[in-house]
Design a protein around this motif. Structure first.
Motif, PDB file in Angstrom:
ATOM      1  N   GLY A  13       0.820  -1.212   0.000  1.00  0.00           N
ATOM      2  CA  GLY A  13       0.000   0.000   0.000  1.00  0.00           C
ATOM      3  C   GLY A  13       0.852   1.260   0.000  1.00  0.00           C
ATOM      4  O   GLY A  13       0.539   2.235  -0.697  1.00  0.00           O
ATOM      5  N   ILE A  14       1.917   1.243   0.780  1.00  0.00           N
ATOM      6  CA  ILE A  14       2.847   2.382   0.788  1.00  0.00           C
ATOM      7  C   ILE A  14       3.458   2.566  -0.604  1.00  0.00           C
ATOM      8  O   ILE A  14       3.541   3.691  -1.118  1.00  0.00           O
ATOM      9  N   PHE A  15       3.876   1.463  -1.226  1.00  0.00           N
ATOM     10  CA  PHE A  15       4.436   1.544  -2.578  1.00  0.00           C
ATOM     11  C   PHE A  15       3.393   2.044  -3.565  1.00  0.00           C
ATOM     12  O   PHE A  15       3.718   2.787  -4.505  1.00  0.00           O
ATOM     13  N   THR A  16       2.132   1.650  -3.377  1.00  0.00           N
ATOM     14  CA  THR A  16       1.054   2.120  -4.254  1.00  0.00           C
ATOM     15  C   THR A  16       0.959   3.641  -4.214  1.00  0.00           C
ATOM     16  O   THR A  16       0.891   4.288  -5.259  1.00  0.00           O
ATOM     17  N   VAL A  17       0.960   4.205  -3.028  1.00  0.00           N
ATOM     18  CA  VAL A  17       0.864   5.655  -2.884  1.00  0.00           C
ATOM     19  C   VAL A  17       2.075   6.330  -3.513  1.00  0.00           C
ATOM     20  O   VAL A  17       1.943   7.326  -4.246  1.00  0.00           O
ATOM     21  N   MET A  18       3.265   5.799  -3.267  1.00  0.00           N
ATOM     22  CA  MET A  18       4.479   6.415  -3.815  1.00  0.00           C
ATOM     23  C   MET A  18       4.509   6.344  -5.346  1.00  0.00           C
ATOM     24  O   MET A  18       4.884   7.315  -6.009  1.00  0.00           O
ATOM     25  N   PHE A  19       4.113   5.206  -5.908  1.00  0.00           N
ATOM     26  CA  PHE A  19       4.071   5.095  -7.365  1.00  0.00           C
ATOM     27  C   PHE A  19       3.030   6.039  -7.954  1.00  0.00           C
ATOM     28  O   PHE A  19       3.248   6.646  -9.004  1.00  0.00           O
ATOM     29  N   TYR A  20       1.884   6.173  -7.282  1.00  0.00           N
ATOM     30  CA  TYR A  20       0.849   7.071  -7.777  1.00  0.00           C
ATOM     31  C   TYR A  20       1.329   8.523  -7.738  1.00  0.00           C
ATOM     32  O   TYR A  20       1.102   9.282  -8.680  1.00  0.00           O
ATOM     33  N   LEU A  21       1.978   8.907  -6.652  1.00  0.00           N
ATOM     34  CA  LEU A  21       2.498  10.277  -6.547  1.00  0.00           C
ATOM     35  C   LEU A  21       3.616  10.532  -7.553  1.00  0.00           C
ATOM     36  O   LEU A  21       3.853  11.679  -7.932  1.00  0.00           O
ATOM     37  N   MET A  24       3.315   7.063 -11.866  1.00  0.00           N
ATOM     38  CA  MET A  24       3.496   5.727 -12.429  1.00  0.00           C
ATOM     39  C   MET A  24       2.189   4.962 -12.193  1.00  0.00           C
ATOM     40  O   MET A  24       2.108   4.080 -11.344  1.00  0.00           O
ATOM     41  N   ASP A  25       1.153   5.318 -12.960  1.00  0.00           N
ATOM     42  CA  ASP A  25      -0.200   4.832 -12.698  1.00  0.00           C
ATOM     43  C   ASP A  25      -0.345   3.327 -12.884  1.00  0.00           C
ATOM     44  O   ASP A  25      -1.021   2.662 -12.093  1.00  0.00           O
ATOM     45  N   LYS A  26       0.271   2.762 -13.924  1.00  0.00           N
ATOM     46  CA  LYS A  26       0.145   1.318 -14.151  1.00  0.00           C
ATOM     47  C   LYS A  26       0.785   0.524 -13.018  1.00  0.00           C
ATOM     48  O   LYS A  26       0.222  -0.463 -12.546  1.00  0.00           O
ATOM     49  N   ALA A  28       1.235   1.623  -9.983  1.00  0.00           N
ATOM     50  CA  ALA A  28       0.419   1.855  -8.789  1.00  0.00           C
ATOM     51  C   ALA A  28      -0.785   0.921  -8.777  1.00  0.00           C
ATOM     52  O   ALA A  28      -1.138   0.374  -7.721  1.00  0.00           O
ATOM     53  N   MET A  29      -1.413   0.709  -9.923  1.00  0.00           N
ATOM     54  CA  MET A  29      -2.561  -0.203  -9.984  1.00  0.00           C
ATOM     55  C   MET A  29      -2.147  -1.648  -9.719  1.00  0.00           C
ATOM     56  O   MET A  29      -2.869  -2.401  -9.065  1.00  0.00           O
ATOM     57  N   LEU A  30      -0.975  -2.037 -10.211  1.00  0.00           N
ATOM     58  CA  LEU A  30      -0.455  -3.376  -9.949  1.00  0.00           C
ATOM     59  C   LEU A  30      -0.238  -3.586  -8.452  1.00  0.00           C
ATOM     60  O   LEU A  30      -0.637  -4.606  -7.886  1.00  0.00           O
ATOM     61  N   PHE A  31       0.349  -2.599  -7.807  1.00  0.00           N
ATOM     62  CA  PHE A  31       0.599  -2.719  -6.369  1.00  0.00           C
ATOM     63  C   PHE A  31      -0.688  -2.591  -5.565  1.00  0.00           C
ATOM     64  O   PHE A  31      -0.805  -3.184  -4.498  1.00  0.00           O
ATOM     65  N   LEU A  32      -1.665  -1.855  -6.070  1.00  0.00           N
ATOM     66  CA  LEU A  32      -2.955  -1.795  -5.393  1.00  0.00           C
ATOM     67  C   LEU A  32      -3.633  -3.164  -5.424  1.00  0.00           C
ATOM     68  O   LEU A  32      -4.215  -3.600  -4.424  1.00  0.00           O
TER      69      LEU A  32
END
Length: 80
Positions: A13-21, A24-26, A28-32
């Protein structure tokens, strides 16, 4: 063992937020998706052996996908 899957969910989840910020949307979705997988799995109350089997299957799929991506999808020479 279920708490370790919650920990994995927390960190993905932390990586998702960092990738989204980082726009790096794709990724972020993978990590979500991985976050959802880990958190949902943690509440199933499986046996420790089953948790290890699921984690082994997860690692197998990850390493197969990572190897495929680095072998066939990444440009040679680092994109130069």
């Amino acid at each position: 063992m279920d708490r370790m899957f919650r920990v994995c969910g927390f960190w993905t989840g932390i990586f998702t937020v960092m990738f989204y910020l980082g726009d790096m949307d794709k990724t972020a979705m993978l990590f979500l998706a991985q976050t959802g997988f880990f958190v949902l799995l943690s509440y199933l109350k499986l046996s420790e052996r089953m948790y290890l089997y699921v984690f082994g299957a997860y690692l197998t799929v990850f390493f197969a996908g990572f190897t495929y991506w680095t072998t066939f999808m990444m440009p040679l020479g680092g994109g130069l």
